[in-house]
Design a protein around this motif. Sequence first.
Motif, PDB file in Angstrom:
ATOM      1  N   HIS A 287       0.764  -1.381   0.177  1.00 42.99           N
ATOM      2  CA  HIS A 287      -0.032  -0.239   0.271  1.00 42.99           C
ATOM      3  C   HIS A 287       1.348   1.571   0.036  1.00 42.99           C
ATOM      4  O   HIS A 287       2.281   1.146   0.539  1.00 42.99           O
ATOM      5  CB  HIS A 287      -0.717   0.080   1.202  1.00 42.99           C
ATOM      6  N   LEU A 289       0.699   3.894   2.000  1.00 46.68           N
ATOM      7  CA  LEU A 289       0.581   4.216   3.591  1.00 46.68           C
ATOM      8  C   LEU A 289       1.140   3.085   3.890  1.00 46.68           C
ATOM      9  O   LEU A 289       1.584   3.351   5.136  1.00 46.68           O
ATOM     10  CB  LEU A 289      -0.230   4.962   3.418  1.00 46.68           C
ATOM     11  N   ARG A 292       2.946   3.590   7.830  1.00 48.68           N
ATOM     12  CA  ARG A 292       2.240   4.679   8.294  1.00 48.68           C
ATOM     13  C   ARG A 292       1.070   5.077   8.882  1.00 48.68           C
ATOM     14  O   ARG A 292       1.026   6.166   9.191  1.00 48.68           O
ATOM     15  CB  ARG A 292       2.658   5.958   7.063  1.00 48.68           C
ATOM     16  N   VAL A 293       0.339   3.943   8.604  1.00 56.47           N
ATOM     17  CA  VAL A 293      -0.927   4.098   8.801  1.00 56.47           C
ATOM     18  C   VAL A 293      -0.803   2.899  10.208  1.00 56.47           C
ATOM     19  O   VAL A 293       0.078   1.993  10.412  1.00 56.47           O
ATOM     20  CB  VAL A 293      -1.490   3.460   8.128  1.00 56.47           C
ATOM     21  N   SER A 334      -6.031  12.693   7.800  1.00 59.94           N
ATOM     22  CA  SER A 334      -5.045  13.599   6.682  1.00 59.94           C
ATOM     23  C   SER A 334      -5.949  14.918   6.296  1.00 59.94           C
ATOM     24  O   SER A 334      -7.750  14.311   5.850  1.00 59.94           O
ATOM     25  CB  SER A 334      -5.200  12.421   5.362  1.00 59.94           C
ATOM     26  N   TYR A 396      -6.689  -2.662   4.576  1.00 62.22           N
ATOM     27  CA  TYR A 396      -6.966  -1.352   4.355  1.00 62.22           C
ATOM     28  C   TYR A 396      -8.372  -0.481   4.448  1.00 62.22           C
ATOM     29  O   TYR A 396      -9.405  -0.696   3.779  1.00 62.22           O
ATOM     30  CB  TYR A 396      -5.899  -0.616   3.776  1.00 62.22           C
TER      31      TYR A 396
END
Length: 483
Positions: A287, A289, A292-293, A334, A396
């Motif tokens: 992914h 991200l 970072r998620v 975000s 996700y």
Amino acid sequence: MFFAIFRNFLVLFYCVVFCGFAQSIDNVASIELGETNFPIERTFTISLIIPNSETRATIAFPDIPGFIKRGTSTSVTPLEINGKSVTSQVITQNYKARAPGRFRLVPFSVVVNGETIHSEGAMLTVLPTPGLTAPATTTVTTVDIAPAGAAFLSVRASKPSIYAGDGVALTLSFFVADNYPYELSFQALDKQLQGITRKIRPANSWEENLPINDLKPIAVVINKKKFREYRLFQSVFFPLSSQTMRLPAVSLQLSRRPVVGPPALQPEQAVFTSQPLTVGVRPLPVHPLRGRVAVGAFQLEEGLEKKRVLVGKSVRYTFSITGRGNIATLPGPSIQNGGREIAIFPPEERHTINHAGDEIKGRKTFTYFIVPHQNGTVSLANHFQWIYFDPQRARYDTLRPRLALEAGGTEEAVTSAVNMPNGEALANGEVIPGAPVGKSLYTGIELMDSTQQPVSVSVLIRSVANVLIILMLVGMVFVLIKR
């Protein structure tokens, strides 16, 4: 002569009273008891509320006859007050009743940070549930506890494998069978645990410790055999990489004496060694991200101070993430700034963590101020989104707002368009009953006098008390001189 002595004592009495009052602490710890009339399937709780506490305290909660301690939960709430970070805690001990009936919780005291907090106790009424009986023992349901004799040391994990960033609880326990023919004693346990926990703590992981306040046996059943479990250490770890957790075997030394036969002159030393443990850590799927998620099970709770606001006026919006995971490190949503549509100011953050069994649960709240620049409907889903990975569904997911903001209209329409029911307003992400709503942050600012500063009642009382102390001291000196 008698009158002069009485007068001096009176002056000293008031000096002591006002000194103590002037130097009183605004926030002190307190004890809160749960509901005292409850069914047997529910637990009774004793909570210790510690305001302005930045360190986790270890509390010795009392034993209650007829009850079994069922673990401790800790809620930590950081706040920003006058630019300073203040952390408050609520430490809760859970109790499970063995059988229905009436039980007496005698008055007790706990010590926190050198301060003794008293409780008057209570009478507890445990109601039976028709068709249900309270189990006498607890069956161990955690992963792979294989007895290695009548007494053994075990390091176990709540899950055999996890995704990177997900939480796994590691528990170190000593088990001894009810029919074990020896009397065991722990020797220098604190020193031994320091070395043991240093070995079993996984590297490159975030740790949330689950405090163990007392070393009391827990009745368990393993393979239809009765044991007593002494839980020595428990923490939830969140691996920051996909490296496999490999926990080595560790040893615990105890002294023991035979229960039957002639008494031994000196207890013998016995060493119990655990089995090594491996917990697989899988990398997250590909992914943009990844890494970072956040990882866990989460939901969104949001709130608008009001649903309609004038152009150029501010409105408070709260974006709260609740659920299971590493709450302390959750990133903010975000932001896709609207440019010409709205302005979004940096948020104020606060979080609350609850230690619930083998999991870490809680809430993290981000409070924003939004200022619309033009008339119309502003869909907040176009400006906020929060992406995370759900390990249960192995996918996700994205949390998006459902609320919309109406910008424009007249002052009267804006004042009447309140989103919160019953006159409630959002402040710092929390609902406060009776707070004024329907007004902008800057409404009426031109009518305010900046020379009139708010008066703190506690500061005013301290000032008055200090003045009276000085007057009392001067009067006492005058009386002594006159004599």
